[in-house]
Design an enzyme around this catalytic site. Structure first.
Site, PDB file in Angstrom:
ATOM      1  N   ASP A 167       0.817  -1.207   0.000  1.00 38.43           N
ATOM      2  CA  ASP A 167       0.000   0.000   0.000  1.00 38.43           C
ATOM      3  C   ASP A 167       0.854   1.261   0.000  1.00 38.43           C
ATOM      4  OD1 ASP A 167       0.893  -0.195   2.716  1.00 38.43           O
ATOM      5  OD2 ASP A 167      -0.946  -1.238   3.244  1.00 38.43           O
ATOM      6  N   ASN A 179      -7.245  -3.378  14.453  1.00 36.70           N
ATOM      7  CA  ASN A 179      -8.641  -3.714  14.150  1.00 36.70           C
ATOM      8  C   ASN A 179      -8.736  -4.913  13.214  1.00 36.70           C
ATOM      9  OD1 ASN A 179      -7.801  -2.602  11.742  1.00 36.70           O
ATOM     10  ND2 ASN A 179      -9.334  -0.976  11.682  1.00 36.70           N
ATOM     11  N   HIS A 190      -7.009  -5.302  10.337  1.00 34.41           N
ATOM     12  CA  HIS A 190      -6.791  -5.051   8.914  1.00 34.41           C
ATOM     13  C   HIS A 190      -5.478  -5.678   8.434  1.00 34.41           C
ATOM     14  CE1 HIS A 190      -4.633  -1.068  10.000  1.00 34.41           C
ATOM     15  NE2 HIS A 190      -3.732  -1.809   9.411  1.00 34.41           N
ATOM     16  N   GLU A 231      -9.691  -2.448   5.597  1.00 34.10           N
ATOM     17  CA  GLU A 231     -10.311  -2.214   6.888  1.00 34.10           C
ATOM     18  C   GLU A 231     -11.505  -3.156   7.111  1.00 34.10           C
ATOM     19  OE1 GLU A 231      -8.762  -0.435   8.869  1.00 34.10           O
ATOM     20  OE2 GLU A 231      -8.012   1.432   8.012  1.00 34.10           O
TER      21      GLU A 231
END
Length: 253
Positions: A63, A132, A134, A139
Site C-alpha cells: 500500500d 482492528n 486489517h 479495513e
C-alpha cells in the site's frame, strides 16, 4: 494455517527473513509482497545482512498513502528506501509501490493489478496485522474478493499511525491498497504479529469467526499461511494451537 510462536520479536524477524532468503536462494527471481510499519523493521534489518542476492527479485508493496509525495518522510516509498532498498543489491526497476500522487487513482490501481499479473503473481506475501484486524489497508467490512483500490482509512488506523506523524490530524485519510482478493492469490503468506497489544486481535484472527469484520480472519481460508508471532502476541491463544509447534531459528519451514 501454521502458527509458529517465537521467543521474542528478534526471533520472529529472523524466522521471517530465513523463510524469504530460502525462497530467493531456490528461486532468485521470486516475487515478494512487502509490508511497512513498525512490525517488519526487524525483518528488513535481517534481510539487509543476509548472504543472498536480491538482484533478480521483484517486489510489490502492499500500500501507499494517498496524497504523499515519494519524498515525504512518511511515504512508504521513503520507508522502503530507508529500511531496505538503499542497503541491498535489488534492482529498483523491479520494485513496485503504488503511486499515492497519481491523478487518477483508479487507473493507478488497475495498473498495479496488471503489473502483478505480468510478473507471474506473488510467491510470498508478508503481512502485518492492524489493531482492528486489517491486512494492508483493508479495513473491517472489506469484501474478501476486493482488488487493489483507493480506500478510506478507519479512525482506529489513523489513531494507530499518528505516532509516525506526530498527531492524528496529519495522517492521510486515504490510501491505495492491495486488495484481500489480490493478497489471497499469493502462493504463500507470512503473517507477522508482535507485542501484547496485538494479542486480542490475533486471537480473533486465529480462533474467532471467519468474518469481514476481522479482515485477517480470511487468512484461515488460504492453503499456505504461516503466522509468525512472538510470545507476547500469543498470550491469549489456546494451547492446542501451538504446543506441538516449537520454533528455533535455523529450522526448515
Amino acid at each position: 494455517m501454521r502458527l509458529v510462536i517465537c521467543e521474542d520479536y528478534a526471533a520472529m524477524s529472523a524466522a521471517a527473513a530465513q523463510i524469504v532468503t530460502d525462497l530467493v536462494r531456490q528461486k532468485p527471481n521470486a516475487v515478494l509482497c512487502l509490508p511497512t510499519g513498525s512490525t517488519p523493521l526487524g525483518f528488513y534489518k535481517e534481510l539487509r545482512t543476509a548472504s543472498v542476492s536480491l538482484a533478480e527479485v521483484t517486489t510489490f508493496n502492499l500500500d501507499e498513502y494517498r496524497g504523499l509525495t515519494r519524498e515525504h518522510d512518511q511515504s512508504y516509498y521513503h520507508f522502503m528506501q530507508e529500511n531496505l532498498f538503499d542497503h541491498v543489491d535489488i534492482d529498483l526497476a523491479k520494485t513496485n509501490i503504488p503511486n499515492g500522487m497519481a491523478p487518477d487513482p483508479e487507473a493507478e490501481c488497475a495498473r498495479y493489478e496488471a503489473a502483478i499479473e505480468a510478473a507471474g503473481g506473488i510467491d510470498v506475501a508478508l503481512l502485518g496485522l492492524g489493531h482492528n484486524g486489517h491486512i494492508g489497508f483493508n479495513e473491517p467490512g472489506t469484501p474478501w474478493d476486493a482488488r487493489t483500490r483507493r480506500v478510506q482509512l478507519a479512525p482506529k488506523t489513523i489513531e494507530a499511525n499518528s505516532r509516525f506523524f506526530g498527531s492524528s490530524e496529519k495522517v492521510p485519510t486515504e490510501a491505495l491498497t492491495m486488495g484481500i482478493g489480490t493478497i489471497l492469490e499469493a502462493k504463500q503468506i507470512l503473517l507477522l504479529v508482535s507485542g501484547e497489544g496485538k494479542a486480542e486481535i490475533l486471537k480473533q484472527v486465529l480462533e474467532g469467526q471467519l468474518t469481514t469484520a476481522v479482515p485477517g480472519s480470511v487468512l484461515r481460508t488460504h492453503p499456505n499461511v504461516i503466522a509468525l508471532v512472538d510470545k507476547a502476541a500469543a498470550k491469549s491463544i489456546a494451547e492446542p494451537w501451538w504446543a506441538a509447534q516449537p520454533i528455533a531459528v535455523g529450522t526448515s519451514y
